[in-house]
Design an enzyme around this catalytic site. Structure first.
Site, PDB file in Angstrom:
ATOM      1  N   LYS A 171       0.914  -1.245  -0.037  1.00  0.00           N
ATOM      2  CA  LYS A 171      -0.046   0.052   0.049  1.00  0.00           C
ATOM      3  C   LYS A 171       1.038   1.048  -0.003  1.00  0.00           C
ATOM      4  CE  LYS A 171      -3.446   2.302   2.580  1.00  0.00           C
ATOM      5  NZ  LYS A 171      -4.458   2.418   3.486  1.00  0.00           N
TER       6      LYS A 171
ATOM      7  N   LYS B  70      -2.147  -1.555  -3.909  1.00  0.00           N
ATOM      8  CA  LYS B  70      -3.014  -0.289  -3.828  1.00  0.00           C
ATOM      9  C   LYS B  70      -2.206   0.879  -4.108  1.00  0.00           C
ATOM     10  CE  LYS B  70      -5.873   2.016  -0.700  1.00  0.00           C
ATOM     11  NZ  LYS B  70      -6.260   1.917   0.826  1.00  0.00           N
TER      12      LYS B  70
HETATM   13  C1  PBG Z   1      -7.511   3.383   5.409  1.00  0.00           C
HETATM   14  C2  PBG Z   1      -7.465   3.231   4.003  1.00  0.00           C
HETATM   15  C3  PBG Z   1      -7.431   4.317   2.932  1.00  0.00           C
HETATM   16  C4  PBG Z   1      -8.022   3.674   1.925  1.00  0.00           C
HETATM   17  C5  PBG Z   1      -8.432   2.281   2.213  1.00  0.00           C
HETATM   18  N1  PBG Z   1      -8.112   2.261   3.538  1.00  0.00           N
HETATM   19  C6  PBG Z   1      -7.086   5.605   3.309  1.00  0.00           C
HETATM   20  C7  PBG Z   1      -5.793   5.833   3.575  1.00  0.00           C
HETATM   21  O1  PBG Z   1      -4.587   5.061   3.788  1.00  0.00           O
HETATM   22  O2  PBG Z   1      -5.306   7.310   4.005  1.00  0.00           O
HETATM   23  C8  PBG Z   1      -7.969   4.538   0.568  1.00  0.00           C
HETATM   24  C9  PBG Z   1      -9.030   3.699  -0.393  1.00  0.00           C
HETATM   25  C10 PBG Z   1      -9.341   4.633  -1.561  1.00  0.00           C
HETATM   26  O3  PBG Z   1      -8.825   5.787  -1.611  1.00  0.00           O
HETATM   27  O4  PBG Z   1     -10.324   4.356  -2.417  1.00  0.00           O
HETATM   28  N2  PBG Z   1      -5.906   3.361   5.839  1.00  0.00           N
END
Ligand code: PBG
Length: 334
Positions: free
Chosen positions: A207, A260
């Site tokens: 991520k 992601k």
């Molecule tokens: C929680 C999380 C996030 C997303 C999914 N889980 C946001 C972040 O890390 O700030 C983003 C999902 C999206 O943008 O569709 N940490």
């Protein structure tokens, strides 16, 4: 130096014997030789859930989506399931925030309530839950602060507790998105200790610290109050580091890996696909969706065609599962 002989493609006849257009001559031929197909069984639909009943709060940043109370989330999950989408991914949204993120493991919280409601409405739908603290901390970071820093090991305990509370409520899969070190192992041990050895872990293994999450943070009310997430999420310039994260998560017992965002990271999806055998998910994030929605609203692209092309590319890169805000809309068209 490139070794030309080793890099040479398999022999093909030259033009005019070879005419690749022959196989593109009709829709039927194209259908027959298509290498990558999109089907709704690959989709996961994200849902934002809030407390209460009969609540719908439309999201300007994510057109077509709304924060929903458990009853309406169950309805949405049932509708998605009816058009072939097997799974939903739940995000809790709440005003009840504190420094210890206690709302994350509240058995009466929005997520825990929605899990039960969805399972009640449609027992076969796969319920995946996002496990993170950012929507529950009063500072919006994904972990617990100690001396102003996101403290890894202290956060693990709360994250594992949140995962167990989701499993207690009936979740099939928990998906940690916090990017703390060791969280997959911590969650696996906690689940097993509570008799949830059948609950899977879909790890947001790679991520990235991405600018494409802003519409989501609006929706979830989870933007950090200070600083950013670069101290725990991956640097967009790195791919070897992503593979190392995946290797660690596999070792800690992840059942599914995730990359992601998706579209700007197709090379990472491909690299993970080639190295690991676990099912691979890719999360086509809020910014990817919002970007196309805006371009379509401005008349610059055909939304459906551009969405199908984007999601096909994500599958082609090697993702088995695609988390997408288009899941419900596109499924009937496939
Ligand atoms: C929680 C999380 C996030 C997303 C999914 N889980 C946001 C972040 O890390 O700030 C983003 C999902 C999206 O943008 O569709 N940490």
């Amino acid at each position: 130096m490139i070794d030309r002989a080793a890099a040479a493609p398999p022999a093909v006849a030259p033009f005019p014997q070879a005419r690749p257009r022959r196989l593109r001559a009709s829709a039927t031929l194209r259908r027959m030789v298509r290498e990558t197909r999109l089907t709704p069984d690959r989709f996961v639909l994200p849902l934002f859930v809030v407390e209460g009943a009969g609540v719908t709060q439309p999201l300007d940043s994510l057109p077509g989506h709304a924060r929903l109370s458990a009853d309406l989330a169950a309805q949405a999950a049932r509708q998605a399931y009816a058009v072939g989408v097997p799974a939903v991914l739940l995000f809790g949204v709440t005003d009840r925030k504190d420094e210890s993120a206690s709302g994350a493991h509240d058995p009466g919280g929005a997520v825990q309530t929605a899990i039960a409601a969805i399972k009640d409405a449609e027992p076969d739908v796969v319920v995946v839950t996002d496990v993170c603290l950012c929507a529950y901390t009063d500072h919006g970071h994904c972990g617990i602060l100690v001396d102003g820093e996101v403290a890894n090991d202290v956060s693990l305990e709360v994250i594992a507790r949140a995962a167990v509370s989701h499993a207690d409520a009936g979740a099939d899969v928990v998906a940690p998105s916090d990017m703390m070190d060791g969280r997959v192992g911590a969650i696996r041990s906690a689940l097993d200790a509570e008799g949830h050895e059948g609950v899977s872990i879909m790890s947001y293994a790679a991520k990235y610290a991405s600018a494409f999450y802003s519409p989501f943070r609006d929706a979830a009310g989870s933007a950090p109050a200070f600083g950013d997430r670069r101290g725990y999420q991956l640097d967009p310039g790195n791919v070897r580091e992503a593979l190392r994260e995946c290797a660690l998560d596999v070792g800690e017992g992840a059942d599914v890996l995730m990359v992601k965002p998706a579209l700007p990271y197709l090379d990472v999806i491909r690299a993970v696909r080639e190295r690991f055998e676990l099912p691979l998910a890719a999360y086509s994030v809020s910014g990817e969706y919002a970007m196309l929605k805006a371009a379509a609203a401005a008349g610059d692209v055909d939304e459906r065609a551009a969405a199908l092309e984007s999601l096909t590319a994500i599958r082609r890169a090697g993702a088995d599962i695609v988390v997408t805000y288009w899941a419900k809309e596109l499924a009937p068209w496939l």
